[in-house]
Design an enzyme around this catalytic site. Sequence first.
Site, PDB file in Angstrom:
ATOM      1  N   SER A 282       0.886  -1.166   0.000  1.00  0.00           N
ATOM      2  CA  SER A 282       0.000   0.000   0.000  1.00  0.00           C
ATOM      3  C   SER A 282       0.914   1.204   0.000  1.00  0.00           C
ATOM      4  O   SER A 282       1.826   1.295   0.833  1.00  0.00           O
ATOM      5  CB  SER A 282      -0.904   0.038   1.241  1.00  0.00           C
ATOM      6  OG  SER A 282      -1.953  -0.871   1.109  1.00  0.00           O
TER       7      SER A 282
ATOM      8  N   GLU B 291      -1.184  18.817  -5.380  1.00  0.00           N
ATOM      9  CA  GLU B 291      -2.478  18.789  -6.067  1.00  0.00           C
ATOM     10  C   GLU B 291      -3.413  17.710  -5.535  1.00  0.00           C
ATOM     11  O   GLU B 291      -4.528  17.586  -5.994  1.00  0.00           O
ATOM     12  CB  GLU B 291      -2.261  18.561  -7.567  1.00  0.00           C
ATOM     13  CG  GLU B 291      -1.458  19.645  -8.250  1.00  0.00           C
ATOM     14  CD  GLU B 291       0.064  19.489  -8.111  1.00  0.00           C
ATOM     15  OE1 GLU B 291       0.778  20.358  -8.632  1.00  0.00           O
ATOM     16  OE2 GLU B 291       0.530  18.524  -7.474  1.00  0.00           O
ATOM     17  N   SER B 292      -3.008  16.869  -4.616  1.00  0.00           N
ATOM     18  CA  SER B 292      -3.799  15.851  -3.921  1.00  0.00           C
ATOM     19  C   SER B 292      -2.981  14.592  -3.696  1.00  0.00           C
ATOM     20  O   SER B 292      -2.035  14.617  -2.923  1.00  0.00           O
ATOM     21  CB  SER B 292      -5.126  15.537  -4.593  1.00  0.00           C
ATOM     22  OG  SER B 292      -5.952  14.855  -3.653  1.00  0.00           O
TER      23      SER B 292
ATOM     24  N   HIS C 265      -2.756   0.075  -4.009  1.00  0.00           N
ATOM     25  CA  HIS C 265      -2.974  -1.038  -3.080  1.00  0.00           C
ATOM     26  C   HIS C 265      -2.938  -2.295  -3.940  1.00  0.00           C
ATOM     27  O   HIS C 265      -3.698  -2.402  -4.908  1.00  0.00           O
ATOM     28  CB  HIS C 265      -4.304  -0.903  -2.349  1.00  0.00           C
ATOM     29  CG  HIS C 265      -4.443   0.419  -1.671  1.00  0.00           C
ATOM     30  ND1 HIS C 265      -3.842   0.696  -0.471  1.00  0.00           N
ATOM     31  CD2 HIS C 265      -5.057   1.553  -2.067  1.00  0.00           C
ATOM     32  CE1 HIS C 265      -4.107   1.950  -0.135  1.00  0.00           C
ATOM     33  NE2 HIS C 265      -4.837   2.492  -1.092  1.00  0.00           N
TER      34      HIS C 265
ATOM     35  N   CYS D 134      -5.858  18.207  -8.715  1.00  0.00           N
ATOM     36  CA  CYS D 134      -6.535  19.451  -9.071  1.00  0.00           C
ATOM     37  C   CYS D 134      -5.542  20.341  -9.812  1.00  0.00           C
ATOM     38  O   CYS D 134      -4.406  19.949 -10.056  1.00  0.00           O
ATOM     39  CB  CYS D 134      -7.061  20.146  -7.818  1.00  0.00           C
ATOM     40  SG  CYS D 134      -5.752  20.653  -6.674  1.00  0.00           S
TER      41      CYS D 134
END
Length: 168
Positions: free
Chosen positions: A74, A81-82, A87, A102
Amino acid sequence: MSPHTPPGPPPVTPAPFPGGEQGAGTHILADLVGASRLDDPAHAETVLRDCAQAAGALLLYVHVHHFGRGGGVSGVAVLAESHISVHSWPEYQFAAVDLFMCGAAEPNKAIPVLQAGFQPERIIAQELVRGRGALIPTPGDYGPELPAGWPLDPADPLSLQAADLTER
């Protein structure tokens, strides 16, 4: 901004999407089927870093956890931007990848990097506009008032109502 505040991305401005929609960003959910190298944390980290670069995103931090011999990973790349996350389930040759960005970043440009890095037999992807109407309300959005006949009970504190989500 104080002298102790690290520089960051500019404030989020609504981005235009196909069909004239506006939102905070694009979220791609990608399922990698028949994939390989899903149990190698160093390789997963390299792929996450390469995805961020290909998308034109500013990488802030990467962390990958390996679930031991024969286990999957993971991992998350935190972006200005995020994020990008992976996983994996090597026993099923499957990985679930999220690419949410974004601003000017282009998460779709990371898909070829996933293809090259994990060599899946196929990629099943969905693209979502996140924050639709949150930054610029659009006609038909529900504000604090719910439409007549809404099936939730306003007296029930566990009811999820648009009017009280910010109060919890």
